[in-house]
Write a protein that holds these residues in place. Structure first.
Motif, short mmCIF file in Angstrom:
data_model
loop_
_atom_site.label_atom_id
_atom_site.label_comp_id
_atom_site.label_asym_id
_atom_site.label_seq_id
_atom_site.Cartn_x
_atom_site.Cartn_y
_atom_site.Cartn_z
N GLU A 146 74.51 21.83 -50.47
CA GLU A 146 74.43 22.75 -51.59
C GLU A 146 75.09 24.08 -51.22
OE1 GLU A 146 73.44 21.99 -54.55
OE2 GLU A 146 72.79 19.96 -53.96
N PRO A 147 75.88 24.67 -52.14
CA PRO A 147 76.54 25.94 -51.84
C PRO A 147 75.64 27.14 -52.08
CG PRO A 147 77.15 25.24 -54.04
CD PRO A 147 76.25 24.15 -53.47
N THR A 148 76.04 28.25 -51.48
CA THR A 148 75.49 29.56 -51.83
C THR A 148 76.44 30.19 -52.84
OG1 THR A 148 74.46 29.89 -49.68
CG2 THR A 148 74.92 31.85 -50.96
N ILE A 149 75.90 30.63 -53.99
CA ILE A 149 76.72 31.22 -55.05
C ILE A 149 76.14 32.58 -55.40
CG2 ILE A 149 77.65 30.96 -57.38
CD1 ILE A 149 77.26 27.95 -57.11
N VAL A 150 76.94 33.62 -55.26
CA VAL A 150 76.51 34.98 -55.61
C VAL A 150 77.60 35.64 -56.44
CG1 VAL A 150 74.97 35.32 -53.64
CG2 VAL A 150 77.39 35.84 -53.40
N THR A 151 77.22 36.54 -57.34
CA THR A 151 78.18 37.24 -58.18
C THR A 151 77.80 38.70 -58.32
OG1 THR A 151 76.97 36.74 -60.21
CG2 THR A 151 78.62 35.14 -59.52
N THR A 152 78.78 39.51 -58.66
CA THR A 152 78.53 40.92 -58.93
C THR A 152 79.64 41.45 -59.82
OG1 THR A 152 78.02 43.05 -57.90
CG2 THR A 152 79.83 41.81 -56.94
N GLY A 153 79.43 42.64 -60.36
CA GLY A 153 80.46 43.31 -61.15
C GLY A 153 80.97 44.53 -60.42
N LEU A 154 81.91 45.24 -61.03
CA LEU A 154 82.40 46.48 -60.44
C LEU A 154 81.28 47.52 -60.41
CD1 LEU A 154 85.90 46.80 -62.13
CD2 LEU A 154 85.45 46.32 -59.72
N PRO A 155 81.19 48.31 -59.36
CA PRO A 155 80.07 49.25 -59.24
C PRO A 155 80.03 50.29 -60.34
CG PRO A 155 81.73 49.66 -57.55
CD PRO A 155 82.07 48.35 -58.19
N ALA A 156 81.18 50.67 -60.91
CA ALA A 156 81.19 51.74 -61.90
C ALA A 156 81.07 51.23 -63.32
CB ALA A 156 82.48 52.55 -61.77
#
Length: 295
Positions: A146-156
């Motif tokens: 199973e993979p590790t999946i993480v996401t985020t957006g631009l800080p501003a």
């Protein structure tokens, strides 16, 4: 259909399984294994000194992992034995990569393999035969299933927003604080690949691997309906999965791989523009997909 385990570990290659009773009542026992439980072969760089004792050494590398499994199959009838031999002969494939999944007592891991020697069944009476299978994994890592999946957006630009949204595309659920994610590699391999997908709109996107200090930036604009897929292992960067943008890497950009333990990644860039009247406006994001890997 999964068989009934009779020993550990259980090996699965396509429809074939070892150390199980299969759906036809055949007992597949793996008696010997080489190449899976230990580390892969090493390509060492060693040169004897012309004067004095010892030798000069330089960093080496791991070679392809060759896995050899052998054992016996006991069938409930002679007809079942003949059919089992046919299934065994068709289990491996020299053309395409297949996942060899090994379910051990402590972990379930996999490797992408090809058949590299002919299957070798030998009759032992009217209901049993011995067999040998040789597989080669060009990538010597043993990966988590199973993979590790993480996401985020631009800080501003992502504070207060919640993914997913459709514009008309789907955006993944954001995890971690805006502009930063943590990927934990639970394995032992010193260099682990990952796939990073950057979705627009974003100008001059950059990914920073905090632990190594390496920055992977691109002097391009990713539109609101576009994505840049960066494969750290292959060293590729494809816009919308087809057009290479490696040539747009920013000055000083450097490839990196993930290390065992904690890997902190920062997502940087300037928010891009979206068509007028689009509410709510789509926001740039970075998704990281990684598999823990063992030597």
């Amino acid at each position: 259909m999964s068989g009934i385990p009779v020993a550990s570990p259980v090996y699965t290659l396509g429809d074939w399984q070892g150390n199980v009773v299969d759906e036809y009542g055949c007992v597949w026992v793996v008696e010997t294994e080489e190449g899976w439980s230990g580390g892969p072969p090493v390509a060492a760089v060693v040169e004897d000194r012309e004067a004095g004792d010892g030798a000069w050494t330089a960093p080496g590398s791991f070679k392809a992992r060759v896995i050899t499994l052998s054992g016996q199959c006991l069938a409930p009838s002679q007809t079942a034995m003949v059919a089992a031999k046919d299934r065994f002969a068709a289990a491996g494939d020299p053309y395409d990569l297949q996942d060899l999944v090994v379910e051990e007592l402590h972990l379930t891991r996999k490797a992408a393999v090809r058949l590299t020697d002919r299957p070798d069944p030998t009759d032992k009476g009217s209901r049993a035969f011995t067999w040998t299978m040789t597989l080669t994994a060009g990538d010597p890592r043993r990966y988590a299933v199973e993979p590790t999946i993480v996401t985020t957006g631009l800080p501003a630009s992502t504070a207060g927003r919640t993914f997913p949204r459709t514009y008309p595309r789907s955006y993944p659920q954001v995890s971690g604080s805006p502009g930063r994610v943590t990927v934990v590699q639970e394995g032992t391999y010193q260099m682990c690949p990952a796939v990073i997908t950057i979705r627009g709109p974003v100008i001059a996107p950059e990914v920073v691997h905090v632990q190594s200090g390496r920055r992977l930036g691109f002097g391009l604009t990713i539109g609101w309906d576009e994505e840049l897929i960066i494969d750290l292992g292959a060293g590729t960067a494809l816009l919308n999965g087809s057009t290479s943008r490696v040539g747009d890497m920013a000055p000083g950009a450097a490839w990196f791989l993930l290390a065992p333990g904690i890997n902190s990644l920062r997502f940087r860039g300037r928010p891009g523009t979206v068509p007028a009247g689009m509410e709510p406006p789509p926001l740039a994001s970075m998704e990281v997909v990684a598999y823990s890997a063992w030597v």
